[in-house]
Each structure stands twice: as structure tokens, then as C-alpha cells.
Design an enzyme around this catalytic site. Structure first.
Site, PDB file in Angstrom:
ATOM      1  N   VAL A 143     -22.314 -11.829  15.546  1.00 29.50           N
ATOM      2  CA  VAL A 143     -22.926 -13.348  15.552  1.00 29.50           C
ATOM      3  C   VAL A 143     -23.822 -13.476  16.500  1.00 29.50           C
ATOM      4  O   VAL A 143     -24.680 -14.551  16.664  1.00 29.50           O
ATOM      5  CB  VAL A 143     -21.637 -14.241  15.471  1.00 29.50           C
ATOM      6  CG1 VAL A 143     -22.021 -15.561  15.123  1.00 29.50           C
ATOM      7  CG2 VAL A 143     -21.070 -13.806  13.889  1.00 29.50           C
ATOM      8  N   CYS A 144     -23.360 -13.120  17.834  1.00 24.53           N
ATOM      9  CA  CYS A 144     -24.194 -13.746  19.119  1.00 24.53           C
ATOM     10  C   CYS A 144     -25.764 -13.315  18.808  1.00 24.53           C
ATOM     11  O   CYS A 144     -26.503 -14.210  19.036  1.00 24.53           O
ATOM     12  CB  CYS A 144     -23.673 -13.165  20.270  1.00 24.53           C
ATOM     13  SG  CYS A 144     -21.892 -13.897  20.821  1.00 24.53           S
ATOM     14  N   ASN A 145     -25.973 -12.179  18.616  1.00 34.34           N
ATOM     15  CA  ASN A 145     -27.262 -11.657  18.467  1.00 34.34           C
ATOM     16  C   ASN A 145     -28.225 -12.598  17.539  1.00 34.34           C
ATOM     17  O   ASN A 145     -29.190 -12.802  17.413  1.00 34.34           O
ATOM     18  CB  ASN A 145     -27.339 -10.240  18.284  1.00 34.34           C
ATOM     19  CG  ASN A 145     -28.732  -9.704  18.040  1.00 34.34           C
ATOM     20  OD1 ASN A 145     -29.741  -9.960  18.874  1.00 34.34           O
ATOM     21  ND2 ASN A 145     -29.066  -9.601  16.707  1.00 34.34           N
TER      22      ASN A 145
END
Ligand code: PCA
Length: 205
Positions: A143-145
Site C-alpha cells: 500500500v505505501c508504494n
């Protein structure tokens, strides 16, 4: 007019009781030094919702910088992420129970987007304060990327705003119970790092 920063963090995910990025966000929110100029936004660990919430906040206000915080369990340093990859790759579901298909995030976009934030300068500042830090070339495939890439994509049309993703290690209490003994970092050290970076952005002319 003073500079404005959007600071985001994530809720806990994949069974962790806490997410250090959420605790950092709450500490900054309470800190009167940053009160006026730093807006905080807590994100769910959701491929569908998190990028939309960031884009919506960016549409409400012109920010000088969008600084995103997240947990990267297993890393030992504060990681200043240089690149958002146009790629999802994970076998782990997000907190909505959804696992994206492996592949490009956006077929119209380049394979990767780079931050325009001065990460070398931030690394230098942190090193001067003996904070373990590195510039990282991968924010992962989760999710962060995804949020980072989509935020950099939104910013393509407003180059006066910069965005950077910062991954932090586990807290010592998260690392402790794990069989593979991953590294941990004290909250105080992480908080100092975030404050130094925020101050550096706000002081820039
Ligand atoms: N870390 C995850 C998602 C939320 C977070 O704090 C990641 O690195 O993708």
C-alpha cells in the site's frame, strides 16, 4: 504566507497492534510548534481508499510538501524513499481484505516516478544528529508504494509541491516478540527525525 505541509501516517495492519507512523502523526499533531503549518491525515491500509484520501486532501489545499510516513518492518534505518514504482506486487491483503493483481498501477504513467524532495539534504541533517538513515530505492509493492506512486502522479501537474515517503522501522516493542528478531528503533529517535525534516521544510525560503 507560511509554508504548509500535509503529513500522513497509517493505521496498524496485518495484525500489528500499533503502527509507529500513526504514533508519530499523533505526536506531531499535539506539538504546538507545527500546529498551524502541518496538517495531519491518518490513512487506512487500503489500496482503494488511501490514495483517494491523500488526493482529496491535496485538492482542498495547496501544500508545499506532502510527507508520508509508513512502517517498514525489518528495516533498520529511517528510509527516505526516492522512488514510487508503477507496480503492485504483494501476496498480502490490505485491511479491506483486497490483494491487488500483480502489475502496473497506471497504464498511462511511466514505470517509476522520483521524488523532487531534497532527500540528500535531509539525510545529511539526520546523520548530523546521529540518526540511522538511508536513501531507499524501493518503497515495496504494497500500500505505501501505491499511495506514494499515485501521489507523485497527482503532483506531476503541480511541480511546486514536493512529496516524499519515509519508511520507519518497527518500534522495539514490536520487534521484540518476533522470531526472526528484526531491528527496532526507539520512538524518540523516529520523532526527532520527522521533526528535523519538518523544520527543514518550514525554514526553507
Ligand atoms: N506500511 C505498509 C502499508 C502501511 C504501512 O505503514 C507498506 O510499507 O506498504
Amino acid at each position: 504566507m507560511g509554508k504548509k505541509i500535509l503529513l500522513t501516517g497509517f493505521e496498524p495492519f496485518l495484525g500489528e497492534p500499533v503502527n509507529p507512523s500513526q504514533i508519530l502523526l499523533e505526536n506531531i499533531k499535539r506539538d504546538l510548534t507545527f500546529n498551524d503549518q502541518v496538517h495531519t491525515l491518518l490513512l487506512p491500509v487500503s489500496f482503494a481508499k488511501a490514495p483517494r484520501l491523500v488526493a482529496a486532501a491535496m485538492a482542498m489545499q495547496d501544500y508545499d510538501c506532502v510527507l508520508m510516513l509508513g512502517q517498514a518492518g525489518g528495516r533498520k534505518n529511517i528510509c527516505l524513499e526516492r522512488v514510487g514504482l508503477n507496480w503492485n506486487e504483494t501476496e498480502k491483503p490490505d485491511e479491506d481484505g483486497s490483494t491487488p493483481v500483480r502489475g502496473t498501477i497506471s497504464s498511462q504513467a511511466p514505470p517509476a516516478l522520483f521524488t523532487t524532495a531534497p532527500v540528500e539534504q535531509w539525510m545529511q541533517i539526520l546523520k548530523e544528529h546521529q540518526i540511522p538513515v538511508e536513501i531507499s530505492l524501493s518503497a515495496g509493492g504494497y500500500v505505501c508504494n501505491n499511495v506514494y506512486f499515485k501521489t507523485l502522479q497527482v503532483l506531476g501537474s503541480s511541480p511546486e509541491t514536493e512529496a516524499c515517503f519515509i519508511h520507519v522501522p518497527y518500534l522495539p516493542e514490536q520487534a521484540e516478540g518476533k522470531p526472526d528478531r528484526p531491528p527496532g528503533m526507539e520512538l524518540e529517535t523516529m520523532l526527532k527525525a520527522v521533526k528535523l525534516i519538518l523544520s527543514s521544510i518550514l525554514q526553507r525560503s
